[in-house]
Motif scaffolding. Structure first.
Motif, PDB file in Angstrom:
ATOM      1  N   LEU A 364       0.864  -1.183  -0.116  1.00 31.21           N
ATOM      2  CA  LEU A 364      -0.073  -0.188  -0.100  1.00 31.21           C
ATOM      3  C   LEU A 364       0.872   1.304   0.019  1.00 31.21           C
ATOM      4  CD1 LEU A 364      -2.768  -1.010   2.759  1.00 31.21           C
ATOM      5  CD2 LEU A 364      -2.912  -1.053   0.243  1.00 31.21           C
ATOM      6  N   ARG A 365       2.107   1.166  -0.633  1.00 26.41           N
ATOM      7  CA  ARG A 365       3.012   2.159  -0.570  1.00 26.41           C
ATOM      8  C   ARG A 365       2.455   3.755  -0.822  1.00 26.41           C
ATOM      9  NH1 ARG A 365       9.005   1.656  -2.882  1.00 26.41           N
ATOM     10  NH2 ARG A 365      10.034   3.263  -1.475  1.00 26.41           N
ATOM     11  N   ASP A 366       1.652   3.570  -2.217  1.00 31.19           N
ATOM     12  CA  ASP A 366       1.531   4.828  -2.456  1.00 31.19           C
ATOM     13  C   ASP A 366       0.273   5.406  -1.572  1.00 31.19           C
ATOM     14  OD1 ASP A 366      -0.416   2.527  -3.191  1.00 31.19           O
ATOM     15  OD2 ASP A 366      -1.108   3.437  -5.173  1.00 31.19           O
ATOM     16  N   TRP A 367      -0.608   4.461  -1.028  1.00 25.95           N
ATOM     17  CA  TRP A 367      -1.490   5.104  -0.329  1.00 25.95           C
ATOM     18  C   TRP A 367      -1.042   5.380   1.033  1.00 25.95           C
ATOM     19  CZ3 TRP A 367      -3.474   3.533   4.303  1.00 25.95           C
ATOM     20  CH2 TRP A 367      -4.764   4.140   4.853  1.00 25.95           C
ATOM     21  N   ALA A 368      -0.199   4.595   1.674  1.00 26.05           N
ATOM     22  CA  ALA A 368      -0.032   4.830   3.069  1.00 26.05           C
ATOM     23  C   ALA A 368       0.973   5.984   3.034  1.00 26.05           C
ATOM     24  CB  ALA A 368       0.803   3.530   3.642  1.00 26.05           C
ATOM     25  N   GLY A 369       1.742   6.294   2.056  1.00 22.39           N
ATOM     26  CA  GLY A 369       2.795   7.223   1.752  1.00 22.39           C
ATOM     27  C   GLY A 369       2.104   8.834   2.190  1.00 22.39           C
ATOM     28  N   LYS A 370       0.506   8.745   1.987  1.00 27.84           N
ATOM     29  CA  LYS A 370      -0.260   9.943   2.319  1.00 27.84           C
ATOM     30  C   LYS A 370      -0.821   9.813   3.300  1.00 27.84           C
ATOM     31  CE  LYS A 370      -0.962  10.442  -2.934  1.00 27.84           C
ATOM     32  NZ  LYS A 370       0.060  11.542  -3.002  1.00 27.84           N
ATOM     33  N   LEU A 371      -0.785   8.831   4.343  1.00 27.16           N
ATOM     34  CA  LEU A 371      -1.408   8.679   5.480  1.00 27.16           C
ATOM     35  C   LEU A 371      -1.259   9.769   6.669  1.00 27.16           C
ATOM     36  CD1 LEU A 371      -3.532   7.032   6.897  1.00 27.16           C
ATOM     37  CD2 LEU A 371      -1.766   5.497   7.617  1.00 27.16           C
ATOM     38  N   VAL A 372      -0.095  10.039   6.770  1.00 29.33           N
ATOM     39  CA  VAL A 372       0.202  11.095   8.023  1.00 29.33           C
ATOM     40  C   VAL A 372      -0.455  12.371   7.544  1.00 29.33           C
ATOM     41  CG1 VAL A 372       2.056  12.106   9.110  1.00 29.33           C
ATOM     42  CG2 VAL A 372       2.261   9.701   8.511  1.00 29.33           C
ATOM     43  N   GLY A 373      -0.191  12.930   6.342  1.00 32.20           N
ATOM     44  CA  GLY A 373      -1.012  13.900   5.847  1.00 32.20           C
ATOM     45  C   GLY A 373      -2.456  13.983   5.860  1.00 32.20           C
ATOM     46  N   ALA A 374      -3.121  12.788   5.864  1.00 28.20           N
ATOM     47  CA  ALA A 374      -4.389  12.671   5.821  1.00 28.20           C
ATOM     48  C   ALA A 374      -4.950  12.639   7.234  1.00 28.20           C
ATOM     49  CB  ALA A 374      -4.974  11.321   5.213  1.00 28.20           C
ATOM     50  N   CYS A 375      -3.850  11.976   8.294  1.00 28.40           N
ATOM     51  CA  CYS A 375      -4.200  12.071   9.637  1.00 28.40           C
ATOM     52  C   CYS A 375      -4.223  13.483  10.054  1.00 28.40           C
ATOM     53  CB  CYS A 375      -2.871  11.444  10.484  1.00 28.40           C
ATOM     54  SG  CYS A 375      -3.328  11.430  12.003  1.00 28.40           S
ATOM     55  N   VAL A 376      -3.392  14.459   9.407  1.00 32.11           N
ATOM     56  CA  VAL A 376      -3.159  15.847  10.006  1.00 32.11           C
ATOM     57  C   VAL A 376      -4.424  16.829   9.655  1.00 32.11           C
ATOM     58  CG1 VAL A 376      -1.859  18.051   9.675  1.00 32.11           C
ATOM     59  CG2 VAL A 376      -0.683  15.899   9.971  1.00 32.11           C
ATOM     60  N   ARG A 377      -5.001  16.460   8.259  1.00 28.92           N
ATOM     61  CA  ARG A 377      -6.193  16.888   8.182  1.00 28.92           C
ATOM     62  C   ARG A 377      -7.264  16.560   8.832  1.00 28.92           C
ATOM     63  NH1 ARG A 377      -6.389  17.047   1.288  1.00 28.92           N
ATOM     64  NH2 ARG A 377      -4.283  17.300   1.076  1.00 28.92           N
ATOM     65  N   ILE A 378      -7.482  15.343   9.200  1.00 31.24           N
ATOM     66  CA  ILE A 378      -8.338  14.888  10.160  1.00 31.24           C
ATOM     67  C   ILE A 378      -8.398  15.704  11.435  1.00 31.24           C
ATOM     68  CG2 ILE A 378      -9.435  12.833  11.255  1.00 31.24           C
ATOM     69  CD1 ILE A 378      -8.500  11.117   9.274  1.00 31.24           C
ATOM     70  N   SER A 379      -7.069  15.508  11.944  1.00 36.27           N
ATOM     71  CA  SER A 379      -6.965  16.297  13.329  1.00 36.27           C
ATOM     72  C   SER A 379      -7.467  17.926  13.197  1.00 36.27           C
ATOM     73  CB  SER A 379      -5.767  16.429  13.896  1.00 36.27           C
ATOM     74  OG  SER A 379      -4.883  17.247  12.840  1.00 36.27           O
ATOM     75  N   GLY A 380      -7.225  18.666  11.975  1.00 33.56           N
ATOM     76  CA  GLY A 380      -7.990  20.091  11.912  1.00 33.56           C
ATOM     77  C   GLY A 380      -9.275  20.065  11.712  1.00 33.56           C
ATOM     78  N   LEU A 381      -9.992  18.949  11.212  1.00 33.19           N
ATOM     79  CA  LEU A 381     -11.511  19.044  11.071  1.00 33.19           C
ATOM     80  C   LEU A 381     -12.127  18.552  12.451  1.00 33.19           C
ATOM     81  CD1 LEU A 381     -11.913  16.682   7.824  1.00 33.19           C
ATOM     82  CD2 LEU A 381     -12.270  19.409   8.114  1.00 33.19           C
ATOM     83  N   LEU A 382     -11.641  17.861  13.195  1.00 37.26           N
ATOM     84  CA  LEU A 382     -12.012  17.483  14.645  1.00 37.26           C
ATOM     85  C   LEU A 382     -11.786  18.742  15.512  1.00 37.26           C
ATOM     86  CD1 LEU A 382     -10.626  13.905  15.296  1.00 37.26           C
ATOM     87  CD2 LEU A 382     -12.794  14.429  14.369  1.00 37.26           C
ATOM     88  N   HIS A 383     -10.655  19.525  15.240  1.00 34.94           N
ATOM     89  CA  HIS A 383     -10.157  20.818  16.002  1.00 34.94           C
ATOM     90  C   HIS A 383     -11.644  21.685  15.758  1.00 34.94           C
ATOM     91  CE1 HIS A 383      -8.219  23.829  17.853  1.00 34.94           C
ATOM     92  NE2 HIS A 383      -8.128  24.605  17.032  1.00 34.94           N
ATOM     93  N   LEU A 384     -11.794  21.952  14.532  1.00 31.68           N
ATOM     94  CA  LEU A 384     -12.901  22.830  14.148  1.00 31.68           C
ATOM     95  C   LEU A 384     -14.164  22.601  14.248  1.00 31.68           C
ATOM     96  CD1 LEU A 384     -11.543  24.302  10.666  1.00 31.68           C
ATOM     97  CD2 LEU A 384     -11.473  25.277  12.878  1.00 31.68           C
TER      98      LEU A 384
END
Length: 512
Positions: A364-384
């Motif tokens: 899942l290298r192509d997908w998992a390589g973007k996972l940390v960025g997606a995690c940060v995005r989710i944290s911003g949504l939860l924050h707002l």
């Protein structure tokens, strides 16, 4: 592809100890993997209560409502805020989400319940914007008449003052912009239509649907083959979007596209036949959910969503959308030092798993390589979701980041299941051939291990490239047949890098 009758994925499968080593129960090839349930405790309580209520009323797994809940937050915040991690690393707050659900699973009812406040917000913003549109149109008419008169005077007199006035009026007319009516949501649009709407809506758009027609479009329903995916790719990343067409040019400085849809399981197989989709990176941008199928296990008279829960959800989500819509420029969210440390630790955890040939997430290298960025995005949504009014004044906390990381781990398991389904079509028979070789090879039987190179030699007449062999190994790993062993250190004297080795689930030899 068969499905498991139990629709409660949070019930763990028993481990099967063999010779002192614990292995998870083997899931036969062709069977549907059952990844974990959505971590509901990570969501704000006003959304959690709504998801629980909708899941009960519709007798669906909460994962579907959770996907549309995150999609609703992404619709509200996309283009209105970005989150700064460190240095030049910023993430926009828009997500691509795909929930896999078969027909007759009441996903349309879930979709309506979770997205209804967004349509209310869209109508409210459209009504409020019509007055501004009328004012801009009136001003444009006035400037057009003034421009006409100024040009006439300048032509007749030729004086410097009249020429300057004509130039000034022409510039004012060129700068006047009549805003388009607000559109937050679209259902099924082509990439070309997507770029047009983004340019008209200041870079914001959400494609929301209970059906997966958008994937039909992506796969080439309205074009000969796979269409250009650039608008989707750039609008996910927030990169500058420039499209030149006959008679017009579209320019979006910071696009923010949200996609939240349900797709049928068969779509995963169709996607597998379109390698260009994965090659261009589109599939790697989606967060996938593969909820359990509840059909056949539903109550006839379930509980309904309590009125208070629905009203709280509607008022809160509506308030978030309208509040963030007032921000003229994207606000920059920040991380607390503790939250930043958690991001770093999560990065350090994921990175070794991406290593070619030996990493747990190599398939899942192509997908998992973007996972940390997606995690940060989710944290911003939860924050707002918790601080819509003043979220830009306070940093994202470590507790919020922990919740986002927990949600990211959920998506790892579901992505593995979905990508496993994608490769099952072309690779399942190869995996069965591999199992036949594993169980009948005396050398493997004695050592209970084999190398990737050994398997490649065995399958070379059918699998001529290393990527196919890697996909077969991933398929066998996710189904519990094999397990990657620690990679030995490379000899300091040089030489060829050792081939990755795998241990074999002992139950295979017992069955033999």
């Amino acid at each position: 592809m068969t499905t498991e009758p139990n629709w409660a994925p949070d019930i763990p499968k028993p481990d099967a100890p063999h010779n002192g080593e614990a292995w998870e129960e083997i899931i036969p090839l062709g069977s549907r993997l059952v990844p974990p349930a959505f971590p509901m405790a990570c969501l704000p309580i006003w959304m959690r209560d709504m998801i629980d209520g909708v899941a009960e009323e519709t007798q669906t797994a909460p994962d579907i409502a959770a996907a549309f809940g995150l999609g609703a937050l992404s619709t509200a915040a996309g283009g209105k805020a970005i989150i700064r991690v460190r240095g030049g690393w910023h993430e926009p707050l828009n997500l691509f989400l795909a929930c896999v659900a078969p027909p007759a699973t009441r996903k349309s009812a879930v979709f309506r319940a979770m997205t209804a406040p967004l349509y209310e917000a869209e109508e409210a913003l459209a009504v409020a914007g019509r007055a501004k549109t009328r004012q801009a149109e009136l001003l444009r008419l006035q400037l057009e008449e003034a421009d006409k008169q100024a040009r006439t005077r300048a032509v007749r007199s030729g004086s410097a003052s009249d020429l300057a006035e004509a130039e000034s009026t022409a510039l004012a007319l060129a700068e006047i912009t009549v805003p388009h009516e607000v559109q937050l949501i679209a259902k099924n649009v082509t990439p070309e239509e997507c770029s047009t709407i983004l340019s008209e809506q200041d870079g914001r758009l959400a494609i929301l649907s209970a059906e997966g027609d958008i994937f039909d479009i992506i796969c080439g329903r309205y074009s000969n083959g796979v269409p250009t995916l650039t608008p989707f790719l750039e609008a996910h990343a927030g990169d500058v979007l420039k499209v030149n067409r006959r008679g017009r040019a579209e320019y979006v400085k910071s696009p923010a596209l949200t996609i939240a849809v349900c797709i049928q399981p068969v779509v995963l197989t169709i996607i597998a036949e379109k390698p260009r989709l994965r090659g261009q990176g589109l599939l790697a941008r989606f967060l996938y959910a593969l909820p359990p199928d509840t059909v056949g296990y539903r109550k006839s008279s379930p509980g309904l969503v309590p009125d208070g829960v629905r009203e709280t959800y509607t008022d809160t989500l509506l308030g978030i959308v309208l509040s963030l819509a007032e921000w003229d420029q994207p606000q920059v969210l920040s991380l607390s030092p503790a939250a930043d440390q958690l991001v770093t630790a999560f990065q350090d955890e994921i990175e070794p798993k991406l290593r070619a040939g030996i990493g747990e997430l190599e398939g899942l290298r192509d997908w998992a390589g973007k996972l940390v960025g997606a995690c940060v995005r989710i944290s911003g949504l939860l924050h707002l979701a918790m601080h819509a009014d003043d979220g830009f004044r306070r940093p994202v906390t470590d507790d919020t980041m922990r919740d986002a990381i927990e949600i990211a781990r959920y998506y790892i398991a579901h992505a593995a299941a979905c990508f496993g389904v994608m490769v099952e079509g072309p690779h399942t028979q190869l995996a069965r051939d591999a199992l036949n070789w594993i169980t009948k090879n005396d050398k493997v039987t004695q050592s209970r291990t084999f190398s990737q190179r050994d398997l490649h030699r065995r399958l070379q007449s059918k699998a001529k490239d290393a990527a196919t062999v890697s996909a077969v190994l991933t398929l066998l790993d996710t189904h519990g047949y094999i397990r990657l062993l620690p990679q030995p250190e490379r000899d300091s004297r040089g030489g060829r890098t050792p081939s990755p080795r795998f241990s074999v689930n002992p139950v295979l030899f017992e069955q033999r």
